[in-house]
Scaffold this motif. Sequence first.
Motif, PDB file in Angstrom:
ATOM      1  N   ARG A 131       0.538  -1.047  -0.094  1.00  0.00           N
ATOM      2  CA  ARG A 131       0.483  -0.176  -0.181  1.00  0.00           C
ATOM      3  C   ARG A 131       1.100   1.110   0.235  1.00  0.00           C
ATOM      4  O   ARG A 131       2.255   1.389   0.675  1.00  0.00           O
ATOM      5  CB  ARG A 131      -0.712   0.226   1.267  1.00  0.00           C
ATOM      6  N   ASP A 161      -2.014   2.093  -6.134  1.00  0.00           N
ATOM      7  CA  ASP A 161      -2.763   1.971  -4.178  1.00  0.00           C
ATOM      8  C   ASP A 161      -4.487   2.609  -4.447  1.00  0.00           C
ATOM      9  O   ASP A 161      -4.023   4.288  -4.501  1.00  0.00           O
ATOM     10  CB  ASP A 161      -2.162   2.451  -3.906  1.00  0.00           C
ATOM     11  N   ARG A 178      -6.007   3.402  -2.513  1.00  0.00           N
ATOM     12  CA  ARG A 178      -6.277   4.433  -1.026  1.00  0.00           C
ATOM     13  C   ARG A 178      -5.462   5.986  -1.394  1.00  0.00           C
ATOM     14  O   ARG A 178      -5.510   6.573  -0.575  1.00  0.00           O
ATOM     15  CB  ARG A 178      -5.522   3.275  -0.146  1.00  0.00           C
TER      16      ARG A 178
END
Length: 392
Positions: free
Chosen positions: A50, A313, A315
């Motif tokens: 991540r 990622d 996120r």
Amino acid sequence: MSAIAAETPALDIDLFSDASLQDPFEDYRTLRDAGPVSRLVRPDVYAIGRFADVQAALRDSDRLINGEGVGFSEAFNAPKGMNVIQSDGDLHRRLRLTVMRPLSPGRLREVRPDLKAMIVERVKSLVGRGWFDAMSELARFLPVEAVSHFVGLPAVGRERMLDWAAAAFNVIGPDQHPADLISLREAIGFMATLSDDTVRDGSWAGELFAAAKTGRLSMQEAMAAISAYVIPSLDTTILAKGHLLANLATYPSQWELLCARPELIPSAVLEGVRRDSVLRWFSRVAVEDYRVDGAIVPKGSRVMLLYGCANRDERHYEDPDRFDIARDSRDHLAWGTGQHMCAGMHLARIEMEVLLEAMVEAGVKLEAGSPVPGTNRGLYGFTSLPYRIEKA
């Protein structure tokens, strides 16, 4: 290796299978979704994928060290400690300072016009020529010329530099091909033949040998710096250019936007290296228990930091699979971050920027065929890319 932490899932994915090496992004998503840290089955290491966690790990060079080697094989990791990538602390700072002297933005501004002039002529020669292989005839051109011209290596051996660079990054993985080990030994043998008599006076290599003669550097440090100019700087930049060329041809609206707004060229370069990170991963060793969002990498464990996985990622980046030259990609991890951030990134950026400048100024349209993805264990890129550059 210490006992597995309870929070750490075991993942039975093979990031070194040919299928994953050629198209790693589904495996990357699986790894990110599994948790902040996973324990891979093959090879038996911890993996972090991540963005926020990889960024933090790269910056924590006191607890996650490079000096035990950054690969999964002794062929790559040994000898430890005497190169820029696989060293820590004061030794790393001294070696990095040596390598960075000619690679600083100020010094590189001086050579930028030469690089631009060389690539302008190459682009002109390809306009209207029909289909050609962009990897061999365009992406490779400037990195090889830059190493030959600025580093000042003798002509003998230069023709093998690309093979040596590819072999070095292939050997980094958990299994080795005999041909790559032979190439690596050839590269080490070539470096051993270099001296102030065989490199060009006034070149980067010449400056290093002069510093060693006066005692400002040891000869071992000078040789380590020359290796850092040659091995890491070739395939990484070549493959990054291949991705950039493919993306601009595959997404014509982005090429049209770049031609209309050439001030976006630096942004396009950063977005290109973010979306298709050439460096897949490096590993480090935890010198104490290392906590990642509640999960534990036990002391003494080897941990795999996945650059390309982190740069996709969701996120951190909205719609990360999209190639968007207007995106702010300045914080990408393709060149790392922290003390071990890529020493050659400024040169790589300039090489890609002048390539795009030359193409925009030529007033052309682009077309790409289906690229052939490679299976190098350390680098993600194409072995060939059919390409056409025609007058718009």
